[in-house]
Motif scaffolding. Structure first.
Motif, PDB file in Angstrom:
ATOM      1  N   PRO A 109      29.528  36.217  44.290  1.00 47.41           N
ATOM      2  CA  PRO A 109      30.807  35.497  44.237  1.00 47.41           C
ATOM      3  C   PRO A 109      30.701  34.132  43.570  1.00 47.41           C
ATOM      4  N   PHE A 110      31.811  33.681  42.978  1.00 44.59           N
ATOM      5  CA  PHE A 110      31.875  32.296  42.513  1.00 44.59           C
ATOM      6  C   PHE A 110      32.089  31.386  43.709  1.00 44.59           C
ATOM      7  N   TRP A 135      34.505  36.175  47.339  1.00 43.95           N
ATOM      8  CA  TRP A 135      33.845  37.397  47.796  1.00 43.95           C
ATOM      9  C   TRP A 135      34.531  38.685  47.315  1.00 43.95           C
ATOM     10  N   SER A 136      35.739  38.585  46.762  1.00 44.56           N
ATOM     11  CA  SER A 136      36.424  39.796  46.303  1.00 44.56           C
ATOM     12  C   SER A 136      35.669  40.486  45.173  1.00 44.56           C
ATOM     13  N   SER A 137      34.691  39.813  44.576  1.00 45.64           N
ATOM     14  CA  SER A 137      33.868  40.451  43.542  1.00 45.64           C
ATOM     15  C   SER A 137      33.043  41.608  44.114  1.00 45.64           C
ATOM     16  N   TYR A 138      32.836  41.586  45.430  1.00 46.31           N
ATOM     17  CA  TYR A 138      32.054  42.658  46.068  1.00 46.31           C
ATOM     18  C   TYR A 138      33.035  43.713  46.588  1.00 46.31           C
ATOM     19  N   ASP A 139      33.567  44.519  45.670  1.00 49.72           N
ATOM     20  CA  ASP A 139      34.572  45.506  46.059  1.00 49.72           C
ATOM     21  C   ASP A 139      33.995  46.889  46.318  1.00 49.72           C
ATOM     22  N   ARG A 155      33.610  48.259  49.690  1.00 50.60           N
ATOM     23  CA  ARG A 155      33.358  47.066  50.491  1.00 50.60           C
ATOM     24  C   ARG A 155      34.643  46.240  50.632  1.00 50.60           C
ATOM     25  N   LEU A 156      35.360  46.047  49.539  1.00 49.94           N
ATOM     26  CA  LEU A 156      36.688  45.413  49.560  1.00 49.94           C
ATOM     27  C   LEU A 156      36.690  44.099  50.324  1.00 49.94           C
ATOM     28  N   TYR A 157      35.693  43.259  50.058  1.00 48.18           N
ATOM     29  CA  TYR A 157      35.637  41.948  50.696  1.00 48.18           C
ATOM     30  C   TYR A 157      36.827  41.093  50.267  1.00 48.18           C
ATOM     31  N   ASP A 158      37.237  40.199  51.142  1.00 47.79           N
ATOM     32  CA  ASP A 158      38.279  39.227  50.841  1.00 47.79           C
ATOM     33  C   ASP A 158      37.640  37.888  50.450  1.00 47.79           C
ATOM     34  N   ASN A 159      38.315  37.142  49.583  1.00 44.88           N
ATOM     35  CA  ASN A 159      37.885  35.769  49.346  1.00 44.88           C
ATOM     36  C   ASN A 159      37.957  34.995  50.658  1.00 44.88           C
ATOM     37  N   SER A 160      37.026  34.073  50.852  1.00 42.09           N
ATOM     38  CA  SER A 160      36.980  33.353  52.124  1.00 42.09           C
ATOM     39  C   SER A 160      36.678  31.878  51.871  1.00 42.09           C
TER      40      SER A 160
END
Length: 265
Positions: A109-110, A135-139, A155-160
């Motif tokens: 993630p950035f 974290w949305s880069s880890y989908d 994985r569908l992570y959300d930005n946090s």
């Protein structure tokens, strides 16, 4: 490996930029049923990427001597892993298990951070920062094999985000004390949580001290306590055997300590 440069635009304004050269390796070991044969098969995936690149830049502004504001950006880094898969299991099922060359991609993630620090007293400085993590880069976690179909797990992570508050007290020219607290927002949707990478909202506390033995040599001691909130999953989309989901209650904490020595020329 990071190479950076900084430039002072004015007495109270500086900017910086840098390039990142990164390399990484990964090892995943997993057991899987091998019905009708007894026991489990052991699958091992090894991969590495010897050259990945990123960049960063930042800015620091001091409107007055006792107050400073800063911001920084760290880019994503895209890894293209290559490696091998090996399986130890029943010989009769060899064709069903991964073997040979594998490939997988991963994008970290950035990170975008804003911060401020204020010297309340000559001996006391307070600081705070807000870090936004992409974290949305880890989908999807996807692995391509040569002898079996591709495996892709959402994985569908959300930005946090992470919020931090800290303080440093300079007791003397040689001794200083530090303390802080931060909150780390969980990027993982509960239904995609599993024991291989558990996560939850976390609140953390830290304490430290730094002692300057000489003008060139210093020693530091620090302690970090991490407490994750309890999380109960009832609608898991992760499965460990067939269609049996990873429902359950996750609860964790950690105690971390460190000692460091530094010498400057």
């Amino acid at each position: 490996i990071t190479g950076e440069g900084a430039y002072k635009l004015m007495d109270n304004l500086s900017v910086s930029a840098g390039l990142v050269f990164s390399f990484a390796s990964v090892n995943i070991t997993e057991k899987t049923p091998q019905t009708p044969f007894p026991g489990d098969a052991l699958i091992t995936l090894d991969g590495k990427d010897n050259s990945a690149f990123g960049y960063n830049f930042g800015i620091l502004y001091k409107p007055i001597n006792t107050l400073s504001f800063g911001a920084s950006f760290h880019s994503q880094i895209k890894y293209n892993f290559t490696g091998t898969a090996t399986t130890v299991g029943a010989p009769q099922l060899t064709s069903n298990f991964p073997a040979g060359a594998i490939t997988a991609n991963l994008t970290t993630p950035f990170n975008l951070t804003f911060g401020a620090a204020y010297e309340v007293l000559p001996e006391l400085r307070l600081s705070a920062d807000f870090q936004y993590v992409g974290w949305s880069s880890y989908d999807t976690l996807a692995i391509d094999f040569t002898n079996v179909p591709r495996v892709a797990s959402p994985r569908l992570y959300d930005n946090s985000f992470i919020i931090r508050f800290g303080a440093e007290y300079k007791y003397s020219n040689s001794l200083s004390f530090q303390g802080g607290i931060y909150f780390d927002k969980d990027p993982v949707k509960p239904e995609y949580l599993n024991p291989s990478l558990p996560d939850a909202n976390r609140i953390c506390f830290s304490l430290g001290l730094n002692y300057k033995v000489t003008d060139n040599f210093s020693a530091a001691v620090s302690y970090l306590f991490i407490r994750s909130s309890e999380l109960t999953v009832t609608n898991s989309k992760e499965f460990y055997v067939g269609t049996t989901p990873f429902n359950g209650t996750y609860n964790s904490f950690a105690n971390l300590g460190s000692i460091s020595l530094s010498y400057s020329l």
